[in-house]
Design a protein around this motif. Structure first.
Motif, short mmCIF file in Angstrom:
data_model
loop_
_atom_site.label_atom_id
_atom_site.label_comp_id
_atom_site.label_asym_id
_atom_site.label_seq_id
_atom_site.Cartn_x
_atom_site.Cartn_y
_atom_site.Cartn_z
N LYS A 161 0.81 -1.22 0.00
CA LYS A 161 0.00 0.00 0.00
C LYS A 161 0.84 1.27 0.00
O LYS A 161 0.36 2.33 -0.39
N ARG A 162 2.10 1.18 0.40
CA ARG A 162 2.95 2.37 0.44
C ARG A 162 3.79 2.52 -0.82
O ARG A 162 4.57 3.46 -0.94
N LEU A 163 3.62 1.60 -1.76
CA LEU A 163 4.44 1.62 -2.96
C LEU A 163 4.17 2.88 -3.79
O LEU A 163 3.05 3.15 -4.18
N GLU A 164 5.23 3.63 -4.08
CA GLU A 164 5.12 4.86 -4.85
C GLU A 164 5.65 4.71 -6.27
O GLU A 164 5.25 5.44 -7.17
N SER A 165 6.56 3.76 -6.48
CA SER A 165 7.16 3.58 -7.80
C SER A 165 7.37 2.09 -8.06
O SER A 165 7.94 1.38 -7.23
N LEU A 166 6.90 1.64 -9.23
CA LEU A 166 7.05 0.25 -9.63
C LEU A 166 7.52 0.19 -11.08
O LEU A 166 6.85 0.69 -11.97
N ASP A 167 8.69 -0.42 -11.29
CA ASP A 167 9.24 -0.55 -12.64
C ASP A 167 9.58 -2.02 -12.89
O ASP A 167 10.51 -2.56 -12.30
N LEU A 168 8.79 -2.65 -13.76
CA LEU A 168 9.02 -4.05 -14.15
C LEU A 168 9.30 -4.16 -15.64
O LEU A 168 9.23 -5.24 -16.21
N SER A 169 9.66 -3.06 -16.26
CA SER A 169 9.80 -3.00 -17.72
C SER A 169 10.97 -3.85 -18.21
O SER A 169 11.91 -4.15 -17.48
N THR A 170 10.88 -4.20 -19.50
CA THR A 170 11.94 -4.92 -20.21
C THR A 170 12.29 -6.22 -19.51
O THR A 170 13.43 -6.46 -19.10
N ASN A 171 11.29 -7.06 -19.35
CA ASN A 171 11.46 -8.42 -18.87
C ASN A 171 10.67 -9.35 -19.78
O ASN A 171 10.36 -8.99 -20.92
N GLU A 172 10.33 -10.51 -19.28
CA GLU A 172 9.52 -11.47 -20.04
C GLU A 172 8.32 -11.90 -19.21
O GLU A 172 7.87 -13.03 -19.27
N ILE A 173 7.79 -10.95 -18.45
CA ILE A 173 6.67 -11.23 -17.56
C ILE A 173 5.39 -11.39 -18.37
O ILE A 173 5.12 -10.61 -19.29
N SER A 174 4.60 -12.39 -18.05
CA SER A 174 3.39 -12.69 -18.81
C SER A 174 2.17 -12.70 -17.89
O SER A 174 2.27 -12.44 -16.69
N GLY A 175 1.03 -13.01 -18.47
CA GLY A 175 -0.21 -13.07 -17.70
C GLY A 175 -0.90 -11.73 -17.62
O GLY A 175 -0.58 -10.78 -18.34
N PHE A 176 -1.85 -11.64 -16.70
CA PHE A 176 -2.66 -10.44 -16.54
C PHE A 176 -2.03 -9.47 -15.55
O PHE A 176 -1.21 -9.86 -14.72
N ILE A 177 -2.43 -8.22 -15.65
CA ILE A 177 -2.07 -7.22 -14.63
C ILE A 177 -3.04 -7.41 -13.48
O ILE A 177 -4.25 -7.26 -13.66
N PRO A 178 -2.56 -7.75 -12.28
CA PRO A 178 -3.47 -8.00 -11.16
C PRO A 178 -4.35 -6.78 -10.85
O PRO A 178 -3.86 -5.65 -10.85
N ARG A 179 -5.62 -7.03 -10.60
CA ARG A 179 -6.52 -5.94 -10.26
C ARG A 179 -6.14 -5.28 -8.94
O ARG A 179 -6.45 -4.10 -8.72
#
Length: 304
Positions: A161-179
């Motif tokens: 809940k305190r997360l201000e910045s999330l960077d997961l770019s340029t990987n091979e992550i698949s599936g849905f974006i969690p709601r």
């Protein structure tokens, strides 16, 4: 250095240090709160001994040649849900300490620890994002970009809940974006570009502010605002045909009544002249009435 057992901050970034990450200093400095080895030439796996640093609040391993997986025992960083404290300072790079925040490197005075952050970007890390990371509820900045991570984004990422910045770019992550990601109101920076994500982008709440298409660029399977509409959001051709055929079938049951009304109208208009003749000529048989769905439908539409 091994006599500095109370050391709290260690910054050896921006050097040409190579080899594997030394394990000896992990045992020598058990109270480390800030560890930065960014921009070196370290290789090999991330040592699991790091998990013994339960007081760690900032871990920056970015821009090296590290391989292997992210240790699941990173969930042992229990201090990442607590406020920062101060200790002896040891720095081999700058008077100011730095950390990769929101896609760029920011500088902080070396006498303060204002953030709770993990950055392992720009390495050669494989495997999945450990679900144990989602237990670090005090985490404010998480950067795992530019690696070879696979699997999906953990469903319980909404715990941060305190997360201000999330960077997961340029990987091979698949599936849905969690709601659950859309429930993090503190999130101000997001980058999921160049992965293999699919499905509809979550909508609602604070997530609507992420209207920059570059956030999702390079994920061909994603749809929804701010990208193109999802296929399920538009009526298919089959649905359109089904809807267009519904009215005639609906009106079919009322065809005799509609025809009778029409007949009465015609008869009423000609009653003064040739009532019997006109009615006998106009009034159809019941078989003709039941077979006149198209005529009834056309007349019904013209009435409106």
């Amino acid at each position: 250095m091994q006599n500095l057992s109370d050391l709290r901050v260690l910054d050896i970034g921006d050097n040409q240090l190579s080899g594997t990450i030394p394990r000896w200093f992990i045992k020598a400095f058990p109270y480390l709160e800030w560890l930065r080895i960014q921009s070196n030439k370290f290789n090999g796996d991330i040592p699991v001994e790091l998990c013994q640093l339960s007081s760690l609040r900032v871990l920056n391993l970015a821009q090296n040649n590290l391989t292997g997986i992210i240790p699941r025992c990173f969930g042992n960083f229990t201090a990442m849900a607590q406020s920062a404290s101060h200790g002896v300072i040891f720095s081999l790079s700058k008077i100011f300490l730095s950390s990769m925040i929101k896609g760029r490197e920011l500088m902080y005075p070396s006498n303060s620890l204002p953030i709770i952050s993990i950055s392992i970007s720009d390495n050669k890390i494989i495997g999945e994002i450990p679900k144990e990371l989602m237990e670090l509820v005090g985490l404010q900045f998480l950067n795992l970009s530019k690696n070879h991570l696979q699997g999906s984004i953990p469903e319980n990422i909404g715990n941060l809940k305190r997360l201000e910045s999330l960077d997961l770019s340029t990987n091979e992550i698949s599936g849905f974006i969690p709601r659950s990601l859309a429930t993090i109101d503190a999130l101000g920076y997001l980058n999921l570009s160049f992965n293999k994500l699919s499905g509809q982008i979550p909508q609602g709440n604070h997530f609507q502010t992420f209207d920059d298409k570059s956030i999702y660029e390079g994920n061909r399977g994603l749809c929804g605002k701010p990208l193109q509409d999802c296929v399920n959001d538009k009526p298919s051709k089959e649905d359109g045909e089904r809807k267009s055929s519904y009215i005639p079938w609906f009106l079919a049951g009322f065809a005799p009544e509609i025809m009778a009304l029409r007949v009465l109208q015609i008869c009423g208009e000609s009653l003064q002249q040739h009532l019997d003749a006109n009615c006998s000529e106009v009034f159809p048989t019941m078989e003709e009435v039941q077979g006149s769905e198209s005529i009834a439908y056309a007349y019904f539409v013209s009435m409106f």
